[in-house]
Design an enzyme around this catalytic site. Structure first.
Site, short mmCIF file in Angstrom:
data_model
loop_
_atom_site.label_atom_id
_atom_site.label_comp_id
_atom_site.label_asym_id
_atom_site.label_seq_id
_atom_site.Cartn_x
_atom_site.Cartn_y
_atom_site.Cartn_z
N LYS A 27 -70.07 -25.83 -48.92
CA LYS A 27 -70.34 -25.26 -50.23
C LYS A 27 -70.83 -23.82 -50.09
CE LYS A 27 -72.09 -28.28 -53.16
NZ LYS A 27 -73.19 -29.18 -53.51
N ARG A 98 -78.99 -26.85 -54.27
CA ARG A 98 -77.84 -27.72 -53.99
C ARG A 98 -77.69 -28.04 -52.52
NH1 ARG A 98 -72.87 -24.64 -56.63
NH2 ARG A 98 -72.04 -26.77 -56.72
N GLY A 107 -71.32 -36.06 -53.67
CA GLY A 107 -72.31 -36.87 -54.36
C GLY A 107 -73.26 -37.65 -53.48
N MET A 109 -75.53 -36.47 -51.28
CA MET A 109 -76.87 -35.89 -51.18
C MET A 109 -77.29 -35.39 -52.56
SD MET A 109 -76.49 -34.08 -47.52
CE MET A 109 -74.99 -33.29 -48.00
N ARG A 371 -63.52 -26.39 -52.81
CA ARG A 371 -63.37 -27.02 -51.49
C ARG A 371 -61.96 -27.60 -51.40
NH1 ARG A 371 -67.62 -31.72 -53.03
NH2 ARG A 371 -66.48 -32.55 -54.78
N HIS A 489 -67.54 -40.24 -60.34
CA HIS A 489 -67.90 -40.61 -58.97
C HIS A 489 -66.95 -41.67 -58.42
CE1 HIS A 489 -69.95 -43.16 -56.01
NE2 HIS A 489 -70.31 -41.99 -55.52
N ARG A 595 -46.27 -60.93 -26.35
CA ARG A 595 -47.14 -61.95 -25.74
C ARG A 595 -46.41 -63.28 -25.85
NH1 ARG A 595 -50.42 -58.78 -29.12
NH2 ARG A 595 -52.21 -57.83 -28.06
N ARG A 651 -44.49 -59.84 -21.51
CA ARG A 651 -45.54 -60.22 -20.56
C ARG A 651 -45.44 -61.71 -20.24
NH1 ARG A 651 -51.71 -59.67 -22.41
NH2 ARG A 651 -51.11 -61.45 -23.69
N GLU A 780 -54.97 -53.52 -15.89
CA GLU A 780 -56.06 -53.95 -16.77
C GLU A 780 -57.28 -54.43 -15.99
OE1 GLU A 780 -54.75 -57.28 -19.16
OE2 GLU A 780 -53.35 -57.93 -17.61
N SER A 799 -48.18 -50.59 -17.62
CA SER A 799 -48.60 -50.66 -19.01
C SER A 799 -50.10 -50.90 -19.01
CB SER A 799 -47.87 -51.81 -19.70
OG SER A 799 -48.44 -52.04 -20.96
N GLY A 801 -53.33 -52.21 -20.18
CA GLY A 801 -53.92 -53.21 -21.08
C GLY A 801 -55.37 -52.84 -21.27
N THR A 802 -55.60 -51.99 -22.26
CA THR A 802 -56.95 -51.40 -22.36
C THR A 802 -57.98 -52.36 -22.94
OG1 THR A 802 -56.16 -50.36 -24.39
CG2 THR A 802 -56.26 -48.99 -22.40
N ASN A 803 -57.55 -53.49 -23.51
CA ASN A 803 -58.56 -54.45 -23.96
C ASN A 803 -59.30 -55.02 -22.76
OD1 ASN A 803 -57.51 -54.00 -26.49
ND2 ASN A 803 -56.28 -55.87 -26.50
N ASP A 804 -58.54 -55.58 -21.83
CA ASP A 804 -59.16 -56.12 -20.63
C ASP A 804 -59.77 -55.03 -19.77
OD1 ASP A 804 -59.24 -58.98 -20.26
OD2 ASP A 804 -57.07 -58.93 -20.51
N CYS A 866 -50.82 -50.58 -24.18
CA CYS A 866 -50.47 -51.67 -25.09
C CYS A 866 -51.70 -52.36 -25.66
CB CYS A 866 -49.58 -52.68 -24.41
SG CYS A 866 -50.40 -53.54 -23.06
N TYR A 886 -45.34 -43.70 -23.63
CA TYR A 886 -45.40 -44.34 -24.95
C TYR A 886 -46.76 -44.98 -25.21
CZ TYR A 886 -44.80 -48.88 -22.62
OH TYR A 886 -44.97 -49.98 -21.83
P1 ADP Z 1 -72.42 -32.34 -55.74
O1 ADP Z 1 -72.27 -31.97 -54.32
O2 ADP Z 1 -72.96 -33.69 -55.96
O3 ADP Z 1 -71.20 -32.02 -56.53
P2 ADP Z 1 -73.49 -29.89 -56.71
O4 ADP Z 1 -74.48 -29.14 -55.92
O5 ADP Z 1 -72.11 -29.39 -56.65
O6 ADP Z 1 -73.58 -31.40 -56.32
O7 ADP Z 1 -74.02 -29.84 -58.19
C1 ADP Z 1 -73.88 -30.84 -59.15
C2 ADP Z 1 -73.37 -30.24 -60.46
O8 ADP Z 1 -74.22 -29.21 -60.94
C3 ADP Z 1 -72.00 -29.64 -60.32
O9 ADP Z 1 -71.21 -30.01 -61.41
C4 ADP Z 1 -72.26 -28.17 -60.32
O10 ADP Z 1 -71.18 -27.47 -60.84
C5 ADP Z 1 -73.49 -28.05 -61.23
N1 ADP Z 1 -74.27 -26.88 -60.84
C6 ADP Z 1 -74.77 -26.62 -59.63
N2 ADP Z 1 -75.37 -25.43 -59.60
C7 ADP Z 1 -75.25 -24.91 -60.83
C8 ADP Z 1 -75.64 -23.66 -61.43
N3 ADP Z 1 -76.28 -22.73 -60.73
N4 ADP Z 1 -75.35 -23.46 -62.70
C9 ADP Z 1 -74.69 -24.41 -63.41
N5 ADP Z 1 -74.29 -25.59 -62.93
C10 ADP Z 1 -74.56 -25.83 -61.63
MG MG Z 2 -70.23 -30.36 -56.40
MG MG Z 3 -55.04 -58.63 -20.78
#
Ligand code: ADP
Ligand code: MG
Ligand code: MG
Length: 908
Positions: A27, A98, A107, A109, A371, A489, A595, A651, A780, A799, A801-804, A866, A886
């Protein structure tokens, strides 16, 4: 040592850039980059990921001390660009704090918005903006988020609703309104007070009034959120190391909740569900960021075409749509144009599908995040191929863009068309993440996990999902939610996981307390079956039949591209003609392991097999083996035919014989067997008992059986070669390979080989044709790897035989590893289960050495893998790197292995 911990950005300039995601998180790096390329972003600064690690070493007090000077300077920088002051009641700056790691963890953290508010600042802002509704809406949001994230006011039980939501519900009821946005200024003020009181009552702490204290509290809470349960689980699922840490971005707030010329939204430059090259997204007028994803209000579509498609699915007329749910394209045409141009610019800049967040504050557009978007397997493949056709990326990049494991989704069964027609649609939601899923209803994440662990297929049904539900979503076949849009989400996470999801099915009424859901007047209970079509958003009662997927279109094109670059073939492990055919359709170039023991279990075969085991003379065994011969010949005939023209590595018998007879405690089985064979139960029991071994995996198995009972090797060879000769006479082109398992000493192979060659001569004479075949061995046992040069004097191919080999290199019993493996992973003694992911350092060294030693004696000798690892991308890449010819894996992993092998070639 003075180490830079804070990087500023704003007004078209930035200290960081897109290449710095390790330092600034994805970010932070992209916020910096957007400044460089002329995308409007509110100013702010990013604290490095390393600082997060430091926080865990030195603690809160010390980290604040280490950061103070730099953060103060960066806040001043932001104040200057925004022309206002943090904590100044007359002209206040509010910020968001953030999270953002190197890899996107949507979402997982925490983030806090509107930070810097207290009673005085709020009063000052009212004066400045003349918009008390906006100010107190922001204030109550701030107290709510801060109270949850920093001060820890959360629901106590899973059935409880969020304590803040409970208060909101009460106040809404008192005021007599339904929607949050209709709350009066008085109600909003009351919420602020009630929230603060609830926090004090439950946590014993006062809500901080000093914006500086608020800021430090929030920064450290974001550091802590790196170690919350859901973030830890997400990292485990995605293989993200704990050491990376999260960055913290602090930036000036822009407000989407200032009235009807303000809005907030989330958008994608292409469709993350099916990959279609169509800009799409959702927005809400007069709202803040979280509202769109939280699923509290149902958002509207950004584009007109998206809006029309949405209305059609929801059964809403065009007039009603235009009047009530206009797209941003229609409602804010100028801003839409600007947004569309910028999304296109960002995609062209990053050469990949972008997932973006934006806010409109009183008619001005701001970007808050971009992203590379999470996507389904289907979208991943289509987008890579489209970008290639559009000339945005080259072939090698297209190959590297696709994650091998994600192809798995494309191989899942789809609903059978006829069965689907006959099924009853009970409701319609949004097609949030494609695929077919059917299972039993559960309502809570932990129930989903528990039911799944007991072997049930479940559909998780929720009002909405939250990041807490991650583990349950992962255990479920599919997810159905009542609320939330295409960017909710549930939708985003499901697409990332490749899970089928139908979201925003507004007609379903979920009751967590009674564990029921009412759909169209019918009440469905926990445990009832439903089916979801994530591609159309349709929900069906009961179970619907499915059929196998096929490789076509973009998927086929990607696979052809793999063949163009790969240096290693992919074969399959298959014991039946059907599996061989499935694998061939997925592009397998041969069989890496058949087998033979699985062939002995059906009907008449097991009887003859038991008779052979029971016999106590060579003649007795030969008589029984003669009965098995036609069965085996038929089996090999079928497989060689299905793989006509390709190598088929067969085998010889491998498991200990006791696996074929009724165990000690199965007295009834022994009685049946005695009756069947015309001997006494005691006789059977005596023999079963004599087969008992303390450690069967290290006992009388593999080539040791063939050494003691050469007639077994002879019969199997006869069956394989007879089948091959018959096929040849029928005009086919069989290529059998006969593999002797569990060799540790060269002489074991030498003696087995003599038997095989002797029988081959006999068969060829009888059949009047000869076929080419090879005799090889499995590597193996560690000793085999160590003496591979000696073994290669006899073996025509190896061949692995990575399990054994893994079992014996680590000294871990594969069947007992579950009792301690979790501790080893938890304590980080092992990074991954070595039976799933090849241990390159140890087992890999044995493999590499054996390949080299073998080829030193027999130049260009064919080698392959294998074991289970043959379908695991990192292991496949390792095999390619050591120069194997292979890798062989189960049919449904063939495309995954093909892609991994091609990537290994491209990566070089
Ligand atoms: P997540 O990683 O869970 O998406 P974000 O840090 O992106 O969390 O933020 C959660 C929401 O808050 C997002 O929709 C983001 O666009 C909004 N947000 C974050 N910072 C700001 C800001 N400075 N002004 C307005 N909205 C914000
Ligand atoms: Mg976000
Ligand atoms: Mg075997």
């Amino acid at each position: 040592m003075s180490q830079k911990r804070v990087y500023t950005f704003g007004n078209g300039q930035a200290e960081g850039n897109a290449t710095m995601r390790e330092v600034l998180g994805g970010k932070g790096a992209n916020l910096a980059e957007m400044n460089h390329i002329g995308v409007p972003v509110p100013p702010g600064f990013t604290i490095t990921t390393d600082t997060c690690n430091e926080y865990y070493e030195v603690g809160q007090e010390k980290i604040v001390e280490l950061l103070t000077a730099e953060v103060d300077a960066a806040v001043a920088h932001t104040e200057k660009l925004m022309n206002c002051k943090f904590g100044d009641p007359k002209n206040p700056l509010l910020v968001s704090v953030r999270s953002g790691a190197r890899a996107s963890m949507p979402g997982m953290m925490d983030t806090i918005l509107n930070l810097g508010l207290n009673d005085e600042v709020a009063a000052g802002m009212v004066e400045k903006t003349g918009n008390p509704h906006f100010v107190y809406d922001s204030y109550r949001r701030f107290v709510q988020m801060y109270g949850d994230v920093v001060m820890g006011l959360k629901p106590e039980n899973k059935e409880d609703i969020d304590p803040f939501e409970a208060i909101i519900e009460k106040v809404k009821e008192e005021q007599g309104v339904v929607l949050d946005k209709d709350l009066s200024v008085e109600s909003l003020k009351k919420l602020v007070e009630l929230f603060k009181k609830a926090i004090k009552d439950q946590t014993g702490q006062d809500f901080p009034t000093d914006p500086k204290d608020q800021l430090w509290g929030a920064i450290c809470a974001v550091f802590r959120s790196w170690m919350n349960d859901r973030a830890i689980l997400y990292r485990k699922m995605e293989g993200i190391p704990d050491e990376w840490g999260t960055a913290v971005s602090v930036m000036a707030m822009v407000f989407g909740n200032m009235g009807d010329t303000s809005a907030t939204g989330v958008c994608f430059s292409r469709d993350a569900g099916n990959g279609e090259n169509l800009f799409n997204g959702e927005y809400l007028i007069n709202a803040q960021g979280e509202d769109v994803v939280a699923g509290i209000r149902t958002p509207q579509q950004i584009t007109k075409i998206g809006s029309q498609r949405w209305a059609e699915r929801a059964g809403i007329s065009e007039e009603e749509r235009v009047a009530k749910y206009p797209s941003m394209e229609e409602a804010m045409p100028e801003l839409y144009k600007e947004l569309d141009a910028l999304q296109d610019k960002l995609e062209k800049h990053y050469h990949d599908m972008q997932d973006m967040e934006f806010t409109v504050q009183e008619g001005k557009l701001w970007f808050l995040q971009t992203r590379n978007g999470k996507r389904t397997g289907t979208a991943m493949v289509k987008i890579a191929m489209d970008l290639l056709h559009e000339g945005m990326i080259d072939e090698k990049t297209a190959l590297l863009r696709c994650e091998p494991n994600k192809l798995d989704e494309l191989l899942h069964p789809v609903f059978d068309k006829a069965a689907l027609k006959a099924a009853k649609v009970i409701t319609q939601g949004l097609p949030a993440s494609p695929g077919a899923a059917c299972g039993q209803i559960v309502f809570h994440a932990d129930d989903a996990e528990a039911w799944h662990a007991n072997g049930h297929k479940v559909i998780m049904v929720r009002i909405e999902t939250s990041p807490e539900d991650l583990a349950g979503m992962s255990a479920a076949e599919g997810i159905l939610t009542a609320r939330g849009g295409m960017t909710s989400h549930a939708a985003v996470v499901a697409r990332g996981m490749g899970k089928c999801c139908v979201s925003g099915a507004g007609e379903i009424h979920v009751d967590y307390k009674t564990k029921t859901v009412e759909i169209g007047g019918v009440v469905y209970k926990e445990g009832d079956y439903i089916s979801l079509n994530g591609t159309t958003g349709q929900v069906y009662a009961g179970q619907i039949a499915t059929k196998e997927a096929e490789v076509s279109g973009d998927f086929k094109e990607l696979m052809d591209l793999c063949d163009k670059y790969t240096k290693m073939e992919i074969r399959t492990n298959a014991d039946t003609p059907h599996d061989a055919q499935v694998a061939r359709n997925f592009g397998a170039k041969g069989i890496g392991l058949t087998r033979t023991e699985h062939m002995f279990f059906e009907g008449e075969k097991i009887k003859a097999m038991r008779e052979m085991i029971l016999a106590d003379s060579v003649e007795g065994r030969e008589k029984a083996l003669a009965k098995l011969l036609p069965f085996q010949t038929e089996d090999f005939y079928g497989i060689l035919k299905a793989m006509d023209g390709c190598h088929v590595n067969i085998r010889l018998l491998d498991p200990p014989l006791h696996e074929f007879v009724p165990a000690d405690d199965n007295v009834q089985g022994q009685k049946d067997m005695a009756a069947e064979m015309g001997v006494t139960v005691e006789e059977i029991q005596r023999r079963v008992h004599s087969l008992h071994e303390n450690n069967p995996m290290l006992g009388h198995r593999g080539c040791r059986l063939g050494i003691t009972f050469p007639e077994i090797t002879a019969m199997q060879t006869r069956a394989i070669l007879t089948a091959a000769c018959r096929l040849k006479k029928e005009g086919c082109d069989p290529h059998p390979e006969i593999m002797v398992p569990l060799i540790g000493i060269m002489y074991e192979l030498k003696q087995q080989k003599e038997i095989i060659q002797r029988v081959a001569k006999e068969v060829f004479a009888e059949q009047g044709v000869e076929i080419e075949f090879e005799i090889g061995t499995m590597i193996e046992i560690p000793r085999a790897a160590l003496t591979a040069d000696r073994i290669a004097t006899e073996a025509e191919y190896f061949s692995f035989g990575t399990n054994d080999l893994t079992q014996m290199t680590f000294g871990y019993s594969r069947d007992d590893v579950a009792s301690f493996l979790p501790d080893y992973l938890e304590k980080k003694i092992l990074k991954a289960d070595p039976f799933q992911v090849l241990d390159q350092k140890g087992v890999g060294q044995l493999i590499k050495m054996a390949v080299e030693k073998g080829r030193a004696v027999r130049p260009g000798m064919r080698t392959g893998i294998c074991g289970e690892h043959g379908g695991e991308p990192s292991s496949v890449k390792f095999c390619a790197k050591v120069g194997m010819n292979y890798a062989s894996c189960s049919p449904f992993r063939v495309p995954i292995a093909r892609l991994a092998a091609a990537q290994a070639a491209v990566e070089g």
